[in-house]
Design a protein around this motif. Structure first.
Motif, mmCIF file in Angstrom:
data_model
loop_
_atom_site.group_PDB
_atom_site.id
_atom_site.type_symbol
_atom_site.label_atom_id
_atom_site.label_comp_id
_atom_site.label_asym_id
_atom_site.label_seq_id
_atom_site.Cartn_x
_atom_site.Cartn_y
_atom_site.Cartn_z
ATOM 1 N N VAL A 108 -11.466 2.831 4.823
ATOM 2 C CA VAL A 108 -12.585 3.775 4.885
ATOM 3 C C VAL A 108 -13.562 3.461 6.005
ATOM 4 O O VAL A 108 -14.381 4.306 6.369
ATOM 5 N N GLU A 109 -13.510 2.267 6.578
ATOM 6 C CA GLU A 109 -14.405 1.914 7.671
ATOM 7 C C GLU A 109 -13.932 2.446 9.018
ATOM 8 O O GLU A 109 -14.678 2.402 9.985
ATOM 9 N N LYS A 110 -12.706 2.942 9.093
ATOM 10 C CA LYS A 110 -12.164 3.470 10.343
ATOM 11 C C LYS A 110 -12.375 4.980 10.383
ATOM 12 O O LYS A 110 -12.263 5.670 9.366
ATOM 13 N N ALA A 111 -12.653 5.495 11.584
ATOM 14 C CA ALA A 111 -12.875 6.934 11.754
ATOM 15 C C ALA A 111 -11.633 7.740 11.374
ATOM 16 O O ALA A 111 -11.731 8.855 10.865
ATOM 17 N N SER A 112 -10.456 7.174 11.597
ATOM 18 C CA SER A 112 -9.213 7.875 11.266
ATOM 19 C C SER A 112 -8.888 7.810 9.778
ATOM 20 O O SER A 112 -8.074 8.579 9.281
ATOM 21 N N GLY A 113 -9.523 6.860 9.072
ATOM 22 C CA GLY A 113 -9.228 6.655 7.661
ATOM 23 C C GLY A 113 -8.103 5.664 7.427
ATOM 24 O O GLY A 113 -7.758 5.368 6.294
ATOM 25 N N TYR A 114 -7.504 5.168 8.533
ATOM 26 C CA TYR A 114 -6.394 4.218 8.426
ATOM 27 C C TYR A 114 -6.710 2.968 9.217
ATOM 28 O O TYR A 114 -7.271 3.021 10.303
ATOM 29 N N GLY A 115 -6.295 1.817 8.675
ATOM 30 C CA GLY A 115 -6.571 0.556 9.343
ATOM 31 C C GLY A 115 -5.391 -0.024 10.096
ATOM 32 O O GLY A 115 -5.544 -0.572 11.172
ATOM 33 N N PHE A 116 -4.195 0.109 9.547
ATOM 34 C CA PHE A 116 -3.017 -0.458 10.195
ATOM 35 C C PHE A 116 -1.770 0.145 9.557
ATOM 36 O O PHE A 116 -1.834 0.843 8.555
ATOM 37 N N THR A 117 -0.642 -0.160 10.157
ATOM 38 C CA THR A 117 0.647 0.263 9.620
ATOM 39 C C THR A 117 1.323 -0.962 9.014
ATOM 40 O O THR A 117 1.466 -1.981 9.674
ATOM 41 N N ALA A 118 1.707 -0.859 7.761
ATOM 42 C CA ALA A 118 2.361 -1.971 7.067
ATOM 43 C C ALA A 118 3.868 -1.747 7.038
ATOM 44 O O ALA A 118 4.349 -0.621 7.027
ATOM 45 N N SER A 119 4.594 -2.845 7.026
ATOM 46 C CA SER A 119 6.052 -2.804 6.934
ATOM 47 C C SER A 119 6.455 -3.555 5.683
ATOM 48 O O SER A 119 5.992 -4.656 5.428
ATOM 49 N N PHE A 120 7.327 -2.957 4.881
ATOM 50 C CA PHE A 120 7.699 -3.568 3.610
ATOM 51 C C PHE A 120 9.071 -3.060 3.176
ATOM 52 O O PHE A 120 9.712 -2.297 3.886
ATOM 53 N N ALA A 121 9.512 -3.476 2.024
ATOM 54 C CA ALA A 121 10.733 -2.989 1.371
ATOM 55 C C ALA A 121 11.970 -3.098 2.251
ATOM 56 O O ALA A 121 12.672 -2.144 2.479
ATOM 57 N N ARG A 122 12.239 -4.291 2.733
ATOM 58 C CA ARG A 122 13.443 -4.510 3.545
ATOM 59 C C ARG A 122 14.683 -4.402 2.657
ATOM 60 O O ARG A 122 14.813 -5.094 1.663
ATOM 61 N N ALA A 123 15.599 -3.521 3.035
ATOM 62 C CA ALA A 123 16.851 -3.335 2.299
ATOM 63 C C ALA A 123 17.967 -3.129 3.322
ATOM 64 O O ALA A 123 18.358 -2.007 3.619
ATOM 65 N N ILE A 124 18.456 -4.213 3.891
ATOM 66 C CA ILE A 124 19.461 -4.139 4.945
ATOM 67 C C ILE A 124 20.806 -3.728 4.343
ATOM 68 O O ILE A 124 21.241 -4.288 3.343
ATOM 69 N N THR A 125 21.427 -2.723 4.978
ATOM 70 C CA THR A 125 22.751 -2.275 4.558
ATOM 71 C C THR A 125 23.631 -2.130 5.793
ATOM 72 O O THR A 125 23.135 -2.108 6.922
ATOM 73 N N GLY A 126 24.898 -2.004 5.561
ATOM 74 C CA GLY A 126 25.814 -1.825 6.675
ATOM 75 C C GLY A 126 27.062 -1.113 6.231
ATOM 76 O O GLY A 126 27.294 -0.889 5.043
ATOM 77 N N SER A 127 27.869 -0.744 7.223
ATOM 78 C CA SER A 127 29.114 -0.057 6.958
ATOM 79 C C SER A 127 30.163 -0.591 7.914
ATOM 80 O O SER A 127 29.875 -0.844 9.086
ATOM 81 N N LEU A 128 31.374 -0.745 7.426
ATOM 82 C CA LEU A 128 32.467 -1.296 8.219
ATOM 83 C C LEU A 128 33.724 -0.499 7.907
ATOM 84 O O LEU A 128 34.098 -0.351 6.742
ATOM 85 N N ASP A 129 34.357 0.057 8.946
ATOM 86 C CA ASP A 129 35.570 0.837 8.767
ATOM 87 C C ASP A 129 36.766 -0.043 9.121
ATOM 88 O O ASP A 129 37.251 -0.041 10.243
#
Length: 182
Positions: A108-129
């Motif tokens: 709420v202290e930022k004019a945009s209403g946002y302070g930063f971008t958070a990164s979370f919920a790592r779920a690494i997947t892959g595919s192999l043919d």
């Protein structure tokens, strides 16, 4: 009270500047995810998805001159690919999705209403043919059924910076899906 899962704050961020309709737009504090795909006979491709905060816009001329990297990317041929350090499968493609989620965090202290971008919920997947082989040659089904973690390593390309690739996933669990490569 709401209990929230931990968010990792120490992941480095990038800033992106792009030009659109005569405007230079800057997006700061970007975090995101990526998907990497390797197909036989084609260069490896990476799709990056970023989220950040608008950090300014100016009217300006487009760049007068630009230079492009003219290095020819290696195609996915002549690769070394192993599963469980010893088995060399016959494959036509594989992919890895880093599976990160991002969200803008309110401030709420930022004019945009946002302070930063958070990164979370790592779920690494892959595919192999991989071409199907008898269980006595390599126990794909047995290892998947028993959830045995195994290593996957792939490398290809030669030459200087940007023309070689090496990927190691030291503990992967397989989930077998039926398919037809032809």
């Amino acid at each position: 009270a709401t209990i929230q899962a931990p968010v990792q704050f120490d992941i480095p961020t990038v800033s992106v500047t792009y030009y659109e309709d005569g405007n230079r737009i800057r997006v700061g504090g970007c975090r995101g995810t990526a998907t990497i795909v390797w197909e036989s006979g084609k260069p490896g491709m990476m799709e990056i998805t970023l989220m950040g905060l608008h950090d300014g816009e100016t009217t300006t001329q487009m760049l007068a001159t630009t230079t492009a990297n003219e290095a020819t990317p290696p195609v996915f041929f002549g690769a070394s690919f192993t599963i469980d350090h010893t088995f060399h499968p016959l494959i036509s493609n594989y992919s890895v999705d880093l599976g990160r989620e991002t969200a803008k965090r309110s401030d709420v202290e930022k004019a945009s209403g946002y302070g930063f971008t958070a990164s979370f919920a790592r779920a690494i997947t892959g595919s192999l043919d991989a071409e199907a082989v008898h269980e006595s040659i390599f126990a794909f089904i047995g290892k998947a059924k028993d959830a045995v973690p195994i290593a996957i390593r792939g490398s290809y390309g030669t030459g200087g910076t940007g023309n070689a690739f090496d990927m190691l996933a030291p503990a992967v669990q397989f989930n077998i899906a039926p398919g037809d490569r032809d």
